[in-house]
Design a protein around this motif. Structure first.
Motif, short mmCIF file in Angstrom:
data_model
loop_
_atom_site.label_atom_id
_atom_site.label_comp_id
_atom_site.label_asym_id
_atom_site.label_seq_id
_atom_site.Cartn_x
_atom_site.Cartn_y
_atom_site.Cartn_z
N MET A 8 0.82 -1.21 0.00
CA MET A 8 0.00 0.00 0.00
C MET A 8 0.86 1.27 0.00
SD MET A 8 -3.49 0.77 2.07
CE MET A 8 -2.87 0.23 3.60
N PRO A 9 0.61 2.14 -0.97
CA PRO A 9 1.37 3.40 -1.00
C PRO A 9 0.90 4.34 0.10
CG PRO A 9 -0.35 3.43 -2.66
CD PRO A 9 -0.39 2.07 -2.02
N SER A 10 1.75 5.30 0.42
CA SER A 10 1.37 6.28 1.44
C SER A 10 0.23 7.16 0.93
CB SER A 10 2.56 7.13 1.85
OG SER A 10 3.12 7.76 0.70
N ASP A 11 0.16 7.33 -0.38
CA ASP A 11 -0.91 8.11 -1.00
C ASP A 11 -1.66 7.17 -1.94
OD1 ASP A 11 -2.54 9.78 -2.49
OD2 ASP A 11 -0.96 11.17 -3.05
N GLU A 41 -3.40 7.57 -4.32
CA GLU A 41 -3.39 7.98 -5.73
C GLU A 41 -2.11 7.52 -6.44
OE1 GLU A 41 -6.05 9.48 -7.13
OE2 GLU A 41 -7.03 9.32 -5.19
N LYS A 42 -1.17 6.92 -5.72
CA LYS A 42 0.13 6.59 -6.29
C LYS A 42 0.43 5.10 -6.23
CE LYS A 42 1.94 11.10 -5.18
NZ LYS A 42 2.89 11.88 -4.41
N TRP A 43 -0.51 4.25 -6.62
CA TRP A 43 -0.27 2.81 -6.65
C TRP A 43 0.77 2.51 -7.72
CZ3 TRP A 43 -2.11 -0.81 -3.37
CH2 TRP A 43 -3.18 -0.45 -2.55
N ASP A 44 1.71 1.62 -7.40
CA ASP A 44 2.67 1.12 -8.38
C ASP A 44 2.00 -0.07 -9.07
OD1 ASP A 44 4.65 -0.26 -9.75
OD2 ASP A 44 6.17 0.05 -8.22
#
Length: 141
Positions: free
Chosen positions: A67-70, A72-75
């Motif tokens: 899980m990304p910190s934001d 909106e920024k999934w890898d």
């Protein structure tokens, strides 16, 4: 929103939410001067992702890594690799469970096929001795 509202809307206990915050899965929590936690609106989405991932068999460490910190920024590549790996792991687990189920069903059949002339304890020894003999043969082969 305060933790009580977040708990009510997410269906999770306040202690579970605090736990996710403590281990770093739930971030961006503000504290007011009175010590109350204030959660952003996307905290509800984060909790839903955590619950869904846990339900799918992901560990908290796997979720933390994924899980990304934001949100909106999934890898995309990492997400897809992780999901595919989990599908393979689940397949292996299903195979193992299928084998275990078959062994238990066979054991039940053997126990239920107890000859009339022996008691339950003797039957258990009979079945278990054959079971261990079968395992010894399989291990040697």
């Amino acid at each position: 929103m305060k933790i009580g509202e977040l708990a009510a809307r997410s269906g999770l206990s306040q202690s579970r939410i605090r736990f996710y915050e403590k281990i770093g899965l739930l971030k961006a929590v503000d504290r007011r001067s009175n010590g109350y936690r204030v959660y952003p609106k996307d905290a509800l989405v984060v909790l839903e992702v955590i619950a869904t991932a846990q339900g799918a068999g992901f560990s908290l460490d796997e979720i933390r890594t994924l899980m990304p910190s934001d949100l909106e920024k999934w890898d995309h590549g990492a997400l897809m690799d992780t999901l595919r790996t989990k599908v393979v792991e689940i397949g292996r687990l299903q195979e193992r469970l299928t084998r275990t189920k078959a062994r238990l069903e066979g054991l039940i059949e053997e126990i239920e096929a107890r000859p009339d002339d022996i008691d339950c304890a003797a039957n258990a020894r009979r079945v278990l001795s054959r079971l261990f003999d079968d395992e010894d043969i399989a291990a040697a082969g």
